[in-house]
Write an enzyme that holds these catalytic residues in place. Structure first.
Site, PDB file in Angstrom:
ATOM      1  N   PRO A 171       4.956   5.871  19.317  1.00  0.00           N
ATOM      2  CA  PRO A 171       6.105   6.142  20.629  1.00  0.00           C
ATOM      3  C   PRO A 171       7.166   7.054  19.902  1.00  0.00           C
ATOM      4  CG  PRO A 171       6.192   3.990  20.598  1.00  0.00           C
ATOM      5  CD  PRO A 171       4.865   4.511  19.927  1.00  0.00           C
ATOM      6  N   ASN A 172       7.807   8.162  20.423  1.00  0.00           N
ATOM      7  CA  ASN A 172       8.939   8.681  19.913  1.00  0.00           C
ATOM      8  C   ASN A 172       8.999   9.472  18.726  1.00  0.00           C
ATOM      9  OD1 ASN A 172      10.035   8.542  22.580  1.00  0.00           O
ATOM     10  ND2 ASN A 172      10.148   5.751  22.228  1.00  0.00           N
TER      11      ASN A 172
ATOM     12  N   ARG B 105      15.209  13.258  16.920  1.00  0.00           N
ATOM     13  CA  ARG B 105      15.810  12.263  18.069  1.00  0.00           C
ATOM     14  C   ARG B 105      16.995  11.990  16.035  1.00  0.00           C
ATOM     15  NH1 ARG B 105      11.415   7.538  17.005  1.00  0.00           N
ATOM     16  NH2 ARG B 105      13.211   5.612  17.917  1.00  0.00           N
TER      17      ARG B 105
ATOM     18  N   TYR C  22      16.884   8.971  11.377  1.00  0.00           N
ATOM     19  CA  TYR C  22      15.242   9.507  11.106  1.00  0.00           C
ATOM     20  C   TYR C  22      15.481  10.746  10.935  1.00  0.00           C
ATOM     21  CZ  TYR C  22      14.800   5.501  14.665  1.00  0.00           C
ATOM     22  OH  TYR C  22      14.416   4.577  15.607  1.00  0.00           O
TER      23      TYR C  22
ATOM     24  N   ASN D  56       2.663   3.932  11.215  1.00  0.00           N
ATOM     25  CA  ASN D  56       4.146   3.719  11.667  1.00  0.00           C
ATOM     26  C   ASN D  56       4.418   3.072  13.024  1.00  0.00           C
ATOM     27  OD1 ASN D  56       7.044   3.674  12.717  1.00  0.00           O
ATOM     28  ND2 ASN D  56       7.829   5.538  11.424  1.00  0.00           N
TER      29      ASN D  56
ATOM     30  N   ALA E 236       8.211   1.718  18.190  1.00  0.00           N
ATOM     31  CA  ALA E 236       8.676   0.426  18.934  1.00  0.00           C
ATOM     32  C   ALA E 236       8.102  -1.475  18.955  1.00  0.00           C
ATOM     33  CB  ALA E 236       9.242   1.018  20.315  1.00  0.00           C
TER      34      ALA E 236
ATOM     35  N   HIS F 197       7.408  -4.205  17.160  1.00  0.00           N
ATOM     36  CA  HIS F 197       8.437  -5.338  17.798  1.00  0.00           C
ATOM     37  C   HIS F 197       7.797  -5.607  18.698  1.00  0.00           C
ATOM     38  CE1 HIS F 197      10.701  -3.617  14.887  1.00  0.00           C
ATOM     39  NE2 HIS F 197      11.156  -2.645  15.606  1.00  0.00           N
TER      40      HIS F 197
ATOM     41  N   ASP G 232      -3.813  -6.785  16.962  1.00  0.00           N
ATOM     42  CA  ASP G 232      -5.043  -7.188  16.763  1.00  0.00           C
ATOM     43  C   ASP G 232      -6.518  -6.260  16.483  1.00  0.00           C
ATOM     44  OD1 ASP G 232      -4.381  -9.946  17.993  1.00  0.00           O
ATOM     45  OD2 ASP G 232      -5.311  -9.374  20.128  1.00  0.00           O
TER      46      ASP G 232
ATOM     47  N   GLU H 178       2.318  -0.735   6.549  1.00  0.00           N
ATOM     48  CA  GLU H 178       3.661  -0.210   7.648  1.00  0.00           C
ATOM     49  C   GLU H 178       4.851   0.583   7.134  1.00  0.00           C
ATOM     50  OE1 GLU H 178       4.595  -4.359   9.089  1.00  0.00           O
ATOM     51  OE2 GLU H 178       6.491  -3.096   9.693  1.00  0.00           O
TER      52      GLU H 178
ATOM     53  N   HIS I 282       7.963   2.063   8.507  1.00  0.00           N
ATOM     54  CA  HIS I 282       9.334   2.786   8.758  1.00  0.00           C
ATOM     55  C   HIS I 282       9.712   4.157   7.962  1.00  0.00           C
ATOM     56  CE1 HIS I 282       7.731  -0.301  11.798  1.00  0.00           C
ATOM     57  NE2 HIS I 282       8.171  -1.472  10.704  1.00  0.00           N
ATOM     58  N   LEU I 283      10.991   4.150   8.304  1.00  0.00           N
ATOM     59  CA  LEU I 283      11.535   6.036   8.317  1.00  0.00           C
ATOM     60  C   LEU I 283      13.206   4.965   7.773  1.00  0.00           C
ATOM     61  CD1 LEU I 283      11.068   8.395   9.967  1.00  0.00           C
ATOM     62  CD2 LEU I 283      11.042   8.956   8.383  1.00  0.00           C
ATOM     63  N   SER I 284      13.571   4.234   8.800  1.00  0.00           N
ATOM     64  CA  SER I 284      15.383   3.463   9.114  1.00  0.00           C
ATOM     65  C   SER I 284      14.742   2.411   8.617  1.00  0.00           C
ATOM     66  CB  SER I 284      15.574   3.620  10.463  1.00  0.00           C
ATOM     67  OG  SER I 284      14.581   2.492  10.664  1.00  0.00           O
TER      68      SER I 284
ATOM     69  N   ARG J 110      19.582  -2.846  11.148  1.00  0.00           N
ATOM     70  CA  ARG J 110      19.440  -2.254  12.293  1.00  0.00           C
ATOM     71  C   ARG J 110      19.508  -3.127  13.908  1.00  0.00           C
ATOM     72  NH1 ARG J 110      15.979   2.753  14.087  1.00  0.00           N
ATOM     73  NH2 ARG J 110      17.258   2.785  15.715  1.00  0.00           N
TER      74      ARG J 110
ATOM     75  N   ARG K   6      14.617  -5.574  15.505  1.00  0.00           N
ATOM     76  CA  ARG K   6      13.272  -4.582  15.414  1.00  0.00           C
ATOM     77  C   ARG K   6      13.369  -5.527  13.917  1.00  0.00           C
ATOM     78  NH1 ARG K   6      14.352   0.593  17.513  1.00  0.00           N
ATOM     79  NH2 ARG K   6      15.915   1.009  18.039  1.00  0.00           N
TER      80      ARG K   6
HETATM   81  C1  DQA Z   1      10.801   3.063  13.141  1.00  0.00           C
HETATM   82  C2  DQA Z   1      11.595   2.060  13.469  1.00  0.00           C
HETATM   83  C3  DQA Z   1      11.806   1.233  15.105  1.00  0.00           C
HETATM   84  O1  DQA Z   1      12.442  -0.021  15.033  1.00  0.00           O
HETATM   85  C4  DQA Z   1      11.846   2.646  16.326  1.00  0.00           C
HETATM   86  O2  DQA Z   1      11.300   1.704  17.228  1.00  0.00           O
HETATM   87  C5  DQA Z   1      10.996   3.757  16.246  1.00  0.00           C
HETATM   88  C6  DQA Z   1      11.174   4.562  14.829  1.00  0.00           C
HETATM   89  C7  DQA Z   1      11.537   3.654  11.963  1.00  0.00           C
HETATM   90  O3  DQA Z   1      10.302   4.891  11.863  1.00  0.00           O
HETATM   91  O4  DQA Z   1      12.083   3.647  11.656  1.00  0.00           O
HETATM   92  O5  DQA Z   1      10.691   3.729  16.729  1.00  0.00           O
HETATM   93  O6  DQA Z   1       9.541   2.914  12.720  1.00  0.00           O
END
Ligand code: DQA
Length: 165
Positions: A25-26, A33, A38, A90, A93, A96, A103, A114, A116-118, A123, A127
């Site tokens: 998501p997002n 964003r 990011y 990725n 959210a 977490h 599953d 897995e 994650h950009l950040s 943080r 997270r």
């Molecule tokens: C994220 C880190 C997550 O905590 C966050 O909710 C995201 C992006 C990242 O790519 O850094 O939406 O997965």
């Protein structure tokens, strides 16, 4: 007896060994964003670059983004039916929160990284916990969009039987 067409095509696709890049998501908002966290690249920029790299390696790459947990579960189950060989994920959210996505990955048994950009460990406290880290091949966090490229490089060596497999 001849195997049925359905069985044949299932067997063929199981051998496909393609690759799925899955975004939670997002991440459709990348570029706009919180760019200080990011980055300024859009998801289309990233997906285009990954697809080009995979094409050179002769591996079929599909990208999929959804803001909906169930749609991501469905896509993972579909990847299982298609016999895909690797997932770069990725979960955003859902990292977490989502037992359902964990599953689904455990059910299809497709190896995944897995991403994650950040740097999620630098943080907010919430997270730091991932429902995926334990069952992932590995986790890459904090390297911006390059994390996807590094995950893809690893996946390609595994899929094409190269070094690092
Ligand atoms: C994220 C880190 C997550 O905590 C966050 O909710 C995201 C992006 C990242 O790519 O850094 O939406 O997965």
């Amino acid at each position: 007896m001849q195997p049925s067409a359905a069985k044949m095509s299932k067997k063929a696709s199981q051998k496909s060994g393609g690759l799925l890049v899955l975004h939670g998501p997002n991440l459709n908002l990348l570029g706009a964003r919180e760019p200080e966290i990011y980055g300024r690249e859009t998801l289309a920029d990233i997906d285009r670059r990954l697809a080009a790299t995979a094409r050179v390696a002769g591996v079929v790459l599909t990208s999929f983004q959804s803001n909906h947990e169930g749609a991501l579960v469905d896509r993972i189950q579909q990847a299982g039916r298609e016999g895909l060989g690797f997932i770069v994920f990725n979960p955003a959210a859902y990292t977490h929160t989502s037992v359902a996505l964990r599953d689904a990955l455990a059910a299809v048994k497709i190896p995944f990284i897995e991403v994650h950009l950040s740097n999620v460990h630098a943080r907010e406290r919430f997270r730091r916990h991932s429902y995926f880290a334990e069952i992932a091949v590995g986790t890459i966090a904090g390297l911006g969009s390059q994390g996807y490229d590094l995950a893809l490089a690893y996946a390609l060596t595994r899929l094409t039987g190269g070094r690092g497999a």
